[in-house]
Design a protein around this motif. Structure first.
Motif, PDB file in Angstrom:
ATOM      1  N   UNK A   1      10.468 -35.804 -11.961  1.00 63.92           N
ATOM      2  CA  UNK A   1       9.282 -35.837 -12.808  1.00 63.92           C
ATOM      3  C   UNK A   1       9.624 -35.345 -14.210  1.00 63.92           C
ATOM      4  N   UNK A   2       9.197 -36.098 -15.224  1.00 62.63           N
ATOM      5  CA  UNK A   2       9.392 -35.777 -16.634  1.00 62.63           C
ATOM      6  C   UNK A   2      10.857 -35.815 -17.069  1.00 62.63           C
ATOM      7  N   UNK A   3      11.729 -36.363 -16.228  1.00 63.79           N
ATOM      8  CA  UNK A   3      13.139 -36.495 -16.589  1.00 63.79           C
ATOM      9  C   UNK A   3      13.576 -37.943 -16.372  1.00 63.79           C
ATOM     10  N   UNK A   4      14.672 -38.326 -17.016  1.00 68.37           N
ATOM     11  CA  UNK A   4      15.127 -39.708 -16.958  1.00 68.37           C
ATOM     12  C   UNK A   4      16.250 -39.934 -15.958  1.00 68.37           C
ATOM     13  N   UNK A   5      16.604 -38.916 -15.218  1.00 72.10           N
ATOM     14  CA  UNK A   5      17.693 -39.064 -14.267  1.00 72.10           C
ATOM     15  C   UNK A   5      17.238 -38.635 -12.877  1.00 72.10           C
TER      16      UNK A   5
END
Length: 220
Positions: free
Chosen positions: A166-170
Motif C-alpha cells: 500500500x502506497x508503494x510501487x514495489x
C-alpha cells in the motif's frame, strides 16, 4: 522495528483453520495453516498441514526455506509445543527435533519471549493479511485433499507476494529480489530428513526397546 535483510524469518500457525472434505465419508476435517514471513522483505510462505505435530511443523519449515531459496540467520517461532519444549525469556528449551533441523540448515531458533507482543508483531500482521488475501477468496470453495487446498493457497500466495505494498510501487517479491535474497545463506545440497529423538531407559539385558519398530538395540 527495522529488520535486517537475511536476519530473521518469523514462523507460526495461524489461529484460524481451513478445512477439507473426506470423499468417502463426506465429513469436514479441519487442517492447520503454517505461515512464514521474512523480516526485511515480508515475503510470505503459506501451507496447509494436517496437524501441529512435530513432523508437520518441521516439514512446513523445510518447505518455507526452499520456497525462499535460502536460509535466514534465525527462525523465530512462537512458544508452541512443536518447536519449544519450555518457553523462557532468557533460556528457552528447543525441541531436539527442531534443533536438529536448524543445525542441518546452519541457522538458530530464537523463540519469541513470553508476554512480549512486539517480538511477534510482524508474524501476527502477516497472518492477518493471509486471512484477507487467502482465506477470504477460499471461503466458498470445497477441497477434497491437502494437495488441492495447497495448490489453491499457493496460487493466491503468488498474487499476494507480487502485489505492491500500500502506497508503494514495489511488491514483497521485488523487495526480496533486490534486498534480501542475496543476504540469505545458501541451502544445503540435501533437504532435511526428519529424525525422532527419544530418551529411553536401558533394560536389565543391556538393550533398549523401540516400540514403534518392535526392535531391541544393544547398548555398549
Amino acid at each position: 522495528i527495522d529488520h535486517k535483510a537475511g536476519d530473521k524469518a518469523f514462523v507460526d500457525f495461524a489461529g484460524k483453520k481451513l478445512s477439507i472434505i473426506d470423499r468417502e465419508t463426506g465429513r469436514r476435517k479441519e487442517v492447520e495453516v503454517f505461515v512464514a514471513i521474512l523480516g526485511a522483505s515480508q515475503l510470505t510462505y503459506v501451507e496447509a498441514v494436517e496437524s501441529q505435530r512435530k513432523e508437520d511443523w518441521i516439514k512446513a519449515n523445510d518447505n518455507a526455506l526452499w520456497y525462499f531459496g535460502g536460509v535466514p540467520s534465525a527462525l523465530v517461532p512462537d512458544n508452541l509445543k512443536s518447536g519449544v519444549t519450555k518457553g523462557s525469556k532468557y533460556e528457552p528449551d528447543i525441541n531436539p527435533e527442531y534443533y536438529d533441523f536448524a543445525r542441518h540448515y546452519g541457522t538458530v531458533i530464537l523463540p519469541t519471549r513470553p508476554h512480549s507482543a512486539k517480538d511477534k508483531a510482524l508474524a501476527e500482521s502477516g497472518v492477518n493479511l493471509v486471512y484477507t488475501m487467502i482465506y477470504a477468496p477460499l471461503r466458498d470453495r470445497v477441497f477434497f485433499s491437502l494437495r488441492e487446498l495447497n495448490e489453491a493457497i499457493w496460487e493466491l500466495l503468488e498474487e499476494h507476494n507480487n502485489m505492491p505494498f500500500q502506497r508503494l510501487r514495489f511488491s514483497r517479491r521485488q523487495l526480496f529480489e533486490e534486498v534480501e535474497k542475496s543476504e540469505l545463506e545458501p541451502l544445503p545440497v540435501r533437504r532435511y530428513e526428519f529424525k525422532k529423538f527419544l530418551h529411553l531407559k536401558v533394560q536389565f539385558n543391556y538393550h533398549i526397546e523401540l516400540r514403534e519398530d518392535r526392535h531391541y538395540y544393544s547398548v555398549p
